[in-house]
Design a protein around this motif. Sequence first.
Motif, PDB file in Angstrom:
ATOM      1  N   VAL A   1       0.874  -1.167   0.000  1.00  0.00           N
ATOM      2  CA  VAL A   1       0.000   0.000   0.000  1.00  0.00           C
ATOM      3  C   VAL A   1       0.912   1.217   0.000  1.00  0.00           C
ATOM      4  CG1 VAL A   1      -1.808   1.225   1.242  1.00  0.00           C
ATOM      5  CG2 VAL A   1      -1.771  -1.264   1.234  1.00  0.00           C
TER       6      VAL A   1
ATOM      7  N   ASN B   1       1.875   5.340  -0.824  1.00  0.00           N
ATOM      8  CA  ASN B   1       1.314   6.690  -0.712  1.00  0.00           C
ATOM      9  C   ASN B   1       0.079   6.718   0.181  1.00  0.00           C
ATOM     10  OD1 ASN B   1       3.285   7.576  -2.549  1.00  0.00           O
ATOM     11  ND2 ASN B   1       1.961   7.041  -4.279  1.00  0.00           N
ATOM     12  N   PHE B   2       0.139   6.008   1.269  1.00  0.00           N
ATOM     13  CA  PHE B   2      -0.965   5.955   2.219  1.00  0.00           C
ATOM     14  C   PHE B   2      -0.426   6.389   3.573  1.00  0.00           C
ATOM     15  CE2 PHE B   2      -3.902   3.695   5.115  1.00  0.00           C
ATOM     16  CZ  PHE B   2      -5.103   4.153   4.616  1.00  0.00           C
ATOM     17  N   SER B   3      -1.057   7.394   4.167  1.00  0.00           N
ATOM     18  CA  SER B   3      -0.609   7.894   5.461  1.00  0.00           C
ATOM     19  C   SER B   3      -1.770   7.873   6.441  1.00  0.00           C
ATOM     20  CB  SER B   3      -0.075   9.320   5.321  1.00  0.00           C
ATOM     21  OG  SER B   3      -1.135  10.216   5.049  1.00  0.00           O
TER      22      SER B   3
ATOM     23  N   SER C   1      -4.784   9.772   5.108  1.00  0.00           N
ATOM     24  CA  SER C   1      -5.349   9.393   3.812  1.00  0.00           C
ATOM     25  C   SER C   1      -6.804   8.957   3.934  1.00  0.00           C
ATOM     26  CB  SER C   1      -4.547   8.247   3.193  1.00  0.00           C
ATOM     27  OG  SER C   1      -3.227   8.652   2.945  1.00  0.00           O
ATOM     28  N   ASP C   2      -7.508   9.087   2.820  1.00  0.00           N
ATOM     29  CA  ASP C   2      -8.893   8.632   2.739  1.00  0.00           C
ATOM     30  C   ASP C   2      -8.892   7.142   2.423  1.00  0.00           C
ATOM     31  OD1 ASP C   2     -11.622   8.408   2.483  1.00  0.00           O
ATOM     32  OD2 ASP C   2     -11.699   9.376   0.522  1.00  0.00           O
ATOM     33  N   TYR C   3      -9.445   6.342   3.322  1.00  0.00           N
ATOM     34  CA  TYR C   3      -9.388   4.893   3.166  1.00  0.00           C
ATOM     35  C   TYR C   3     -10.242   4.404   2.002  1.00  0.00           C
ATOM     36  CZ  TYR C   3     -13.807   4.986   5.711  1.00  0.00           C
ATOM     37  OH  TYR C   3     -15.089   5.246   6.101  1.00  0.00           O
TER      38      TYR C   3
ATOM     39  N   ALA D   1      -8.342   5.051  -1.275  1.00  0.00           N
ATOM     40  CA  ALA D   1      -7.193   4.150  -1.377  1.00  0.00           C
ATOM     41  C   ALA D   1      -7.644   2.734  -1.728  1.00  0.00           C
ATOM     42  CB  ALA D   1      -6.406   4.150  -0.072  1.00  0.00           C
TER      43      ALA D   1
ATOM     44  N   GLU E   1     -11.818  -1.592   2.330  1.00  0.00           N
ATOM     45  CA  GLU E   1     -11.898  -0.377   3.142  1.00  0.00           C
ATOM     46  C   GLU E   1     -11.591  -0.687   4.601  1.00  0.00           C
ATOM     47  OE1 GLU E   1     -15.673   1.480   2.501  1.00  0.00           O
ATOM     48  OE2 GLU E   1     -15.180   2.026   0.430  1.00  0.00           O
TER      49      GLU E   1
ATOM     50  N   HIS F   1      -7.897  -1.058   5.029  1.00  0.00           N
ATOM     51  CA  HIS F   1      -7.226   0.246   4.996  1.00  0.00           C
ATOM     52  C   HIS F   1      -7.476   1.031   6.288  1.00  0.00           C
ATOM     53  CE1 HIS F   1      -6.525  -0.461   0.716  1.00  0.00           C
ATOM     54  NE2 HIS F   1      -5.609   0.485   0.816  1.00  0.00           N
TER      55      HIS F   1
ATOM     56  N   ARG G   1      -4.624   2.471   8.672  1.00  0.00           N
ATOM     57  CA  ARG G   1      -4.591   3.886   9.056  1.00  0.00           C
ATOM     58  C   ARG G   1      -4.598   4.032  10.573  1.00  0.00           C
ATOM     59  NH1 ARG G   1      -9.525   7.677   7.665  1.00  0.00           N
ATOM     60  NH2 ARG G   1     -10.292   6.516   9.450  1.00  0.00           N
TER      61      ARG G   1
END
Length: 158
Positions: free
Chosen positions: A36, A38-40, A43-45, A48, A71, A74, A78
């Motif tokens: 995964v 560019n996911f921080s 971020s919008d799950y 993503a 989702e 993710h 997150r």
Amino acid sequence: MSFEAKRCGVQFSPPSIVLIYQHKETKHMRKRIIPVRNFSKYSDYSMAAESLKNHPRHRDYLEGVSQSQLEKLHIILRDHMQGFSLEHSLASFRLDPDEDLNQLDDDKLARKKGQMDELFEKNRKHKDDPDFVYDLEMDFTKTTQERCSWDEESDDGF
């Protein structure tokens, strides 16, 4: 689709989706680790998960995995990036009948409503079900109501 997803999970370091799938023709079980990127923690799950599901490299493997499952994975990633434990993340997916939904923010409220919709659809009776009854009448026993002080006649006679 020549792949059938069997299990799906997360790996925290490095952040990845782990997919165990079976090749339909050869019947071999395989494990695919999907990074995964560019996911921080900001971020919008849902975005993503959607971009991962539509990624040309992973599309065939993730076809059998629902969008809501991706989702959830993710969200767990997150939450881990934000410092929450796995137990905290999993508890956020459980429905608590005593929980006050008025106190939740919009994101968590939408998640809870989605879970309630899934549970409703799972328990819903359709016309094609063998135990479906069209006009079901139930007789609920009436309980005697306790009298309260405000039920007493007021001074005005009302």
